[in-house]
Enzyme design. Structure first.
Site, short mmCIF file in Angstrom:
data_model
loop_
_atom_site.label_atom_id
_atom_site.label_comp_id
_atom_site.label_asym_id
_atom_site.label_seq_id
_atom_site.Cartn_x
_atom_site.Cartn_y
_atom_site.Cartn_z
N LEU A 42 -9.67 72.61 93.78
CA LEU A 42 -9.48 73.29 92.50
C LEU A 42 -8.19 72.87 91.81
O LEU A 42 -7.14 72.79 92.43
CB LEU A 42 -9.47 74.81 92.72
N GLY A 45 -7.93 73.16 85.63
CA GLY A 45 -9.16 73.24 84.83
C GLY A 45 -10.08 74.32 85.39
O GLY A 45 -10.57 75.18 84.66
N HIS A 46 -10.29 74.28 86.72
CA HIS A 46 -11.13 75.32 87.35
C HIS A 46 -10.48 76.69 87.17
O HIS A 46 -11.15 77.67 86.88
CB HIS A 46 -11.24 75.08 88.86
N GLN A 70 -26.25 65.71 94.26
CA GLN A 70 -25.84 65.26 92.92
C GLN A 70 -24.96 64.01 92.98
O GLN A 70 -24.50 63.52 91.97
CB GLN A 70 -25.15 66.37 92.14
N ASP A 159 -17.21 68.34 81.38
CA ASP A 159 -18.52 67.79 81.78
C ASP A 159 -19.53 68.20 80.71
O ASP A 159 -20.40 69.05 80.95
CB ASP A 159 -18.91 68.34 83.15
N SER A 195 -10.90 66.67 89.74
CA SER A 195 -10.59 66.60 91.18
C SER A 195 -10.41 65.15 91.61
O SER A 195 -9.67 64.84 92.54
CB SER A 195 -11.71 67.24 91.98
O1 PAF Z 1 -19.09 70.69 87.83
C1 PAF Z 1 -19.19 70.78 89.07
O2 PAF Z 1 -18.21 70.95 89.80
C2 PAF Z 1 -20.56 70.69 89.71
O3 PAF Z 1 -21.37 69.78 89.06
C3 PAF Z 1 -21.27 72.06 89.83
C4 PAF Z 1 -21.58 72.66 88.48
C5 PAF Z 1 -20.41 73.01 90.64
C6 PAF Z 1 -22.59 71.88 90.56
O4 PAF Z 1 -22.42 71.36 91.83
#
Ligand code: PAF
Length: 288
Positions: A42, A45-46, A70, A159, A195
């Site tokens: 983290l 931004g988070h 993903q 994103d 990150s």
């Molecule tokens: O943006 C992210 O960190 C990821 O794509 C998410 C939305 C947590 C899904 O794994």
């Protein structure tokens, strides 16, 4: 369960989490459930998304899950930064109520075979360069939504394609979840927090800070009356190359509804960029 220092409750098991959510939902005068999904490591931004959630007032729930489906690149997954204790400390400081850290085998059981696809929006930009990526994102996000049953979920605008795809999915599948957007947080240099920034070499880190400079330069050109997409894109590509940002995946100017390009750029369109520095892939965007 991980050792915890204060009020943050950490839950690993999907079944335990679902029981907790049932209890929260059954409370009289229940507060909204606010989910901030993350993959950990983290940064500010988070944390700004979490602060946004805290301001709404409700139960704030963060999740940390490095979602293997993903990642289209095995090495990207292998090298993805992990900083669990640091993340927990940060979430504790922000007084987050619950942290969900599911185990991979609890999320993707043996024989798992159902995925969710948002068709057109995932075809271009990052979708074109990262086959399967958005399928993986929408699948994990819908799973998290089903487990956490949030009233509100918060995602960052950095994103952008992910955000637009998730909003489309929520609409298309009639989910009663409000999606809230969080602004991109930048370093002083302008570099958008990610990150993956941790993985940049010192030289590349310096080069990366030129991405935002380029985006701002293109925006100024637009504000000064240059509205041909091809002109603005070429100008930006030339600038990036002059700063040693040679490995460009895409530079496009798209509308926010369909993520499509038009020959003439309009106010509200977004310049979106993806490029690689060494092995590290960075994305950024700026609204015009
Ligand atoms: O943006 C992210 O960190 C990821 O794509 C998410 C939305 C947590 C899904 O794994």
């Amino acid at each position: 369960m991980l050792k915890r220092k204060s009020s943050l409750k950490i839950i690993n098991k999907v079944s335990t989490f679902k029981n907790l959510i049932k209890k929260l939902h059954n409370k009289k005068n229940r507060k909204p459930i606010i989910l901030i999904p993350t993959m950990g490591a983290l940064h500010q931004g988070h944390l700004s998304l979490i602060e946004k959630g805290k301001k709404i007032g409700g139960y704030t729930i963060a999740s940390i899950f490095i979602n293997p489906i993903q990642f289209n690149d095995k090495n990207d997954l292998k090298n993805y930064p992990i900083a669990l204790q640091d993340d927990i400390d940060k979430l504790n400081r922000l007084k987050v109520d619950y942290l969900f850290i599911p185990k991979i085998e609890d999320i993707f059981e043996k024989n798992f075979q159902t995925t969710v696809t948002v068709n057109d929006l995932q075809k271009n930009l990052c979708g074109m360069h990262r086959p399967g990526h958005f399928n993986g994102v929408t699948t994990i996000v819908i799973k998290l939504f089903n487990i956490v049953k949030p009233d509100i979920a918060i995602f960052g605008k950095k994103d952008l394609q992910q955000l637009i795809i998730i909003k489309r999915m929520v609409k298309d599948l009639n989910l009663d979840i409000k999606i809230i957007e969080g602004r991109t947080i930048r370093e002083r240099s302008g570099l958008a927090l990610s990150s993956r920034n941790k993985l940049l070499t010192k030289t590349n880190y310096h080069k990366a800070s030129k991405i935002y400079l380029g985006l701002k330069m293109a925006k100024n050109q637009f504000l000064n009356g240059r509205n041909k997409s091809i002109y603005l894109k070429n100008k930006l590509i030339k600038f990036f190359k002059s700063e040693g940002l040679n490995n460009i995946e895409y530079v496009q100017i798209v509308n926010q509804e369909k993520l499509e390009e038009n020959a003439i750029v309009k106010k509200g369109d977004v310049i979106v960029v993806a490029l690689k520095l060494g092995k590290i892939r960075l994305i950024d965007n700026l609204k015009l």
